[in-house]
Scaffold this active site. Sequence first.
Site, short mmCIF file in Angstrom:
data_model
loop_
_atom_site.label_atom_id
_atom_site.label_comp_id
_atom_site.label_asym_id
_atom_site.label_seq_id
_atom_site.Cartn_x
_atom_site.Cartn_y
_atom_site.Cartn_z
N CYS A 64 0.84 -1.19 0.00
CA CYS A 64 0.00 0.00 0.00
C CYS A 64 0.88 1.24 0.00
CB CYS A 64 -0.91 0.01 1.23
SG CYS A 64 -1.95 -1.45 1.38
N ARG A 80 -4.62 7.23 -0.47
CA ARG A 80 -3.84 6.00 -0.42
C ARG A 80 -4.30 5.02 -1.49
NH1 ARG A 80 -5.37 2.32 3.80
NH2 ARG A 80 -3.67 1.05 2.96
#
Length: 377
Positions: A64, A80
């Site tokens: 991530c 994100r």
Amino acid sequence: MSIELVHGKRFCEVLVATFKFFWASIILGNDPGRRSFTLSSRGASQSVPRSILHLHPVRSVSMCTAVRLTDKNNNLYVGRNLDWGVPFGETPLLVPADWTWQSRHIGAIATQSPIIGMGLLMKDMPLYFDAVNEAGLYCAGLSFAAGFAHYNDADPSKINVTSFEMPLWVCSEFTTVAQVKEAAQNLNITNDAFDPSLPTSDLHWFVADKDQSIVIEQTAEGLKIYDDGFDVLTNQPDFQFHCNNMRNYIHLDGDWTPERTMRNAHLTALGVGPSVMGLPGDPSAISRFVRVALLNASYPDQDDDADNITRLFKTLNAVSMVKGYCRQESGDFEYTIYTGGFDSTTGTYRYTTYDDPAYHTFSFADAASLSAPANLK
């Protein structure tokens, strides 16, 4: 974890519930050694081997990336990527203002403002991948696995918060990163799992507002709070490693490469790009940190809201995962399940998915009529 099944449910519904549990277990915790889960049907329990469901021990770790930027008026743009091999069942997740929830160790906590973001709603508990409150305080949990995350038993002398509570706790209790930073001096991330049958999740946290961003990590050496001058975060190793590693790339600048004479040879660049030759392009967390940090620093400033939204999503897209790029041990290709971003100018959260690049939007106004947390579908 035990999933209660109502008698008479069709098999497909049971299977869907089972899969949702497994994917949820990845955010709530994963255990490489577990081979089965337990389902219960009003007192009767049954062990379900992973092999029956074509599931595998989770030795893969998710990839991530988080990014923060501001415009000339100090408006916040933050977001994100969530990368994994299968979807979690995540949806927009809204929490109203003045809603009281029970922290595992702190007790009752009332939200100061609405909270929006992406996550799961399980047992009436909002479990956020990333969240932001109306003050513009943002918190995202990113994978910090491979033995880096370390949680402790509750300590009566500290503020004890579980890993699955962190985004909700941050956005419920505080309005600025400075406040979080001060409170976190006495923070202890506890080893409580969301459910007794699940292990804890291995995470570190990216916390941001219009003024700054910080990284919160708890390792075997203790809890550490880092000022994040790069305004980005990926995954393990620890944040200090990434900071030191960036020193290997200070020669990269993205500028046009000038002509040069070497003795009697006059050279011109073959085109754009030589000034960033050596920029790592692989999908590892180490390389993604370098790539996204450089792009976040070199992307030209934008004037209006639409251009800054584009900047945020293009920056995250530059480190997104595409199927076929990186296979997990399970056999699934890791990919960017969603890219999400918050824009403080309008108080809007946008997200795109792997299969749908169009913006899906929601805002604090969508939580105004709620009395309890809800998924927005």
